[in-house]
Design a protein around this motif. Structure first.
Motif, PDB file in Angstrom:
ATOM      1  N   ILE A  91       0.842  -1.224   0.014  1.00  0.00           N
ATOM      2  CA  ILE A  91       0.019  -0.138   0.196  1.00  0.00           C
ATOM      3  C   ILE A  91       0.958   1.247   0.184  1.00  0.00           C
ATOM      4  O   ILE A  91       0.743   2.148  -0.497  1.00  0.00           O
ATOM      5  N   GLU A  92       1.814   1.128   0.717  1.00  0.00           N
ATOM      6  CA  GLU A  92       2.768   2.441   0.903  1.00  0.00           C
ATOM      7  C   GLU A  92       3.433   2.455  -0.406  1.00  0.00           C
ATOM      8  O   GLU A  92       3.808   3.557  -0.998  1.00  0.00           O
ATOM      9  N   ALA A  93       3.915   1.453  -1.043  1.00  0.00           N
ATOM     10  CA  ALA A  93       4.639   1.365  -2.406  1.00  0.00           C
ATOM     11  C   ALA A  93       3.655   1.948  -3.362  1.00  0.00           C
ATOM     12  O   ALA A  93       4.365   2.459  -4.543  1.00  0.00           O
ATOM     13  N   SER A  94       2.498   1.914  -3.462  1.00  0.00           N
ATOM     14  CA  SER A  94       1.502   2.529  -4.437  1.00  0.00           C
ATOM     15  C   SER A  94       1.209   3.884  -4.451  1.00  0.00           C
ATOM     16  O   SER A  94       0.973   4.354  -5.336  1.00  0.00           O
ATOM     17  N   GLU A  95       1.989   4.540  -3.551  1.00  0.00           N
ATOM     18  CA  GLU A  95       1.767   5.998  -3.128  1.00  0.00           C
ATOM     19  C   GLU A  95       2.470   6.722  -4.576  1.00  0.00           C
ATOM     20  O   GLU A  95       2.234   7.910  -4.698  1.00  0.00           O
ATOM     21  N   ASP A  96       3.759   6.129  -4.774  1.00  0.00           N
ATOM     22  CA  ASP A  96       4.429   6.945  -5.940  1.00  0.00           C
ATOM     23  C   ASP A  96       4.331   6.002  -7.209  1.00  0.00           C
ATOM     24  O   ASP A  96       5.479   6.006  -8.040  1.00  0.00           O
ATOM     25  N   ALA A  97       3.504   5.097  -7.371  1.00  0.00           N
ATOM     26  CA  ALA A  97       3.163   4.119  -8.540  1.00  0.00           C
ATOM     27  C   ALA A  97       2.036   4.649  -9.473  1.00  0.00           C
ATOM     28  O   ALA A  97       0.951   4.811  -8.985  1.00  0.00           O
ATOM     29  N   ALA A  98       2.191   4.418 -10.531  1.00  0.00           N
ATOM     30  CA  ALA A  98       1.185   4.479 -11.501  1.00  0.00           C
ATOM     31  C   ALA A  98       0.221   3.117 -11.569  1.00  0.00           C
ATOM     32  O   ALA A  98      -1.040   3.351 -11.910  1.00  0.00           O
ATOM     33  N   LEU A  99       0.739   2.150 -11.216  1.00  0.00           N
ATOM     34  CA  LEU A  99      -0.119   0.969 -11.131  1.00  0.00           C
ATOM     35  C   LEU A  99       0.565  -0.158 -10.136  1.00  0.00           C
ATOM     36  O   LEU A  99       1.962  -0.192 -10.004  1.00  0.00           O
ATOM     37  N   LEU A 100      -0.267  -0.964  -9.260  1.00  0.00           N
ATOM     38  CA  LEU A 100       0.186  -1.789  -8.651  1.00  0.00           C
ATOM     39  C   LEU A 100      -0.289  -3.108  -8.991  1.00  0.00           C
ATOM     40  O   LEU A 100      -1.470  -3.436  -9.186  1.00  0.00           O
ATOM     41  N   ALA A 127      -3.219   3.686  -3.168  1.00  0.00           N
ATOM     42  CA  ALA A 127      -3.315   5.106  -3.756  1.00  0.00           C
ATOM     43  C   ALA A 127      -3.394   4.860  -5.237  1.00  0.00           C
ATOM     44  O   ALA A 127      -3.653   6.309  -6.036  1.00  0.00           O
ATOM     45  N   SER A 128      -2.852   3.936  -5.867  1.00  0.00           N
ATOM     46  CA  SER A 128      -2.929   3.784  -7.252  1.00  0.00           C
ATOM     47  C   SER A 128      -4.047   2.742  -7.731  1.00  0.00           C
ATOM     48  O   SER A 128      -4.287   1.816  -6.759  1.00  0.00           O
TER      49      SER A 128
END
Length: 281
Positions: A91-100, A127-128
């Motif tokens: 979830i934290e990694a999704s904050e600066d990702a276009a897609l998870l 977040a993505s």
């Protein structure tokens, strides 16, 4: 917006399918991949250090092998080993990702109980957009992209995502809006009144038409089918998804036609994956 796709990686076969799906998308969209694997379960007990060190080494090797396996010209792949709760880390990694992108061990109807508790939690808080890849083949006789529509802003985002993927894959797009009759005690409404059904279908048709108004002009090359159905959204969507390459649903939509794609619907779709499924916020 970042052009990074984050992929949660484990040693499971479903994870490998997720990596393959993400790599194909990254190549087509000129995005780069970050392969993330999480070591969980550490509590600081005596003797834990050596176990963590061994897990770190094995996990790094797993990520290197996956990066080498999908290596392709122009594809940039980075790897990262994290420690902690896998759900929280992703979830934290999704904050600066276009897609998870994550894999699931679900292998389809008749292949064991419903799956997806981790996927549901990740999709609910990401977040993505999140793509969940089941552990079965979705190529071959399958075709098309299915998107659930309810006329909400979240639904608009889902349609945009689905249309872009249909264009990328060269597949037709089916936009489905589902209306559900008012709940009543058993046998209270043996037959839904004709005028009521017509009114609900007309409302659904108008919402669907408005939702797709800009997509046809933006993607003139893709075939778009408008579908209206009576029933329960997750059941209808998963039935269509059984023959599709990709399904896209919104999360927590509240549209002009009530009882369509609510937050629970996207969760129910994830519980019994019929194909690769994207949840868009």
């Amino acid at each position: 917006m970042t052009e990074k796709i984050v992929v949660g990686v484990t040693g499971a076969s479903g994870s490998r399918r997720a990596v393959d799906w993400a790599a194909a998308r990254a190549i087509a969209r000129r995005q780069h991949l970050e392969l993330v694997s999480v070591i969980g379960g550490a509590i600081g007990t005596v003797g834990e250090g050596s176990v963590l060190a061994a897990a770190q080494t094995a996990t790094e090797e797993l990520l290197r092998d996956e990066a080498d396996r999908i290596a392709a010209e122009g594809l940039v792949v980075t790897t990262r080993v994290a420690t902690g709760n896998p759900v929280n880390v992703l979830i934290e990694a999704s904050e600066d990702a276009a897609l998870l992108v994550i894999g699931s061990d679900y292998r389809g109807p008749g292949e064991g109980p419903a799956r997806g508790s981790h996927g549901i939690r990740i999709a609910a808080a990401s977040a993505s957009p999140v793509v969940v890849v089941p552990d079965f083949d979705v190529v071959g006789e399958r075709s098309g992209v299915v998107v659930g529509v309810d006329g909400s802003p979240t639904s608009e985002a889902a349609i945009a995502f689905a249309a872009a993927e249909a264009d990328r894959l060269g597949e037709p797009l089916t936009a489905i809006i589902v209306w559900t009759p008012i709940a009543a005690p058993r046998n209270a409404l043996m037959v839904v009144p004709h005028a009521y059904r017509e009114g609900m279908e007309q409302s659904a048709r108008e919402a669907l038409s408005l939702s797709l108004a800009g997509i046809r002009g933006q993607y003139p090359g893709i075939e778009i089918e408008e579908a209206i159905a009576e029933g329960y959204p997750s059941a209808v969507i998963n039935e269509l998804a059984e023959s599709a390459r990709l399904t896209v649903v919104g999360s927590r939509g509240h549209g002009v036609v009530r009882r369509l794609l609510l937050g629970s619907i996207s969760h129910e779709v994830l519980q019994r994956l019929a194909t690769v499924t994207a949840v868009v916020r």
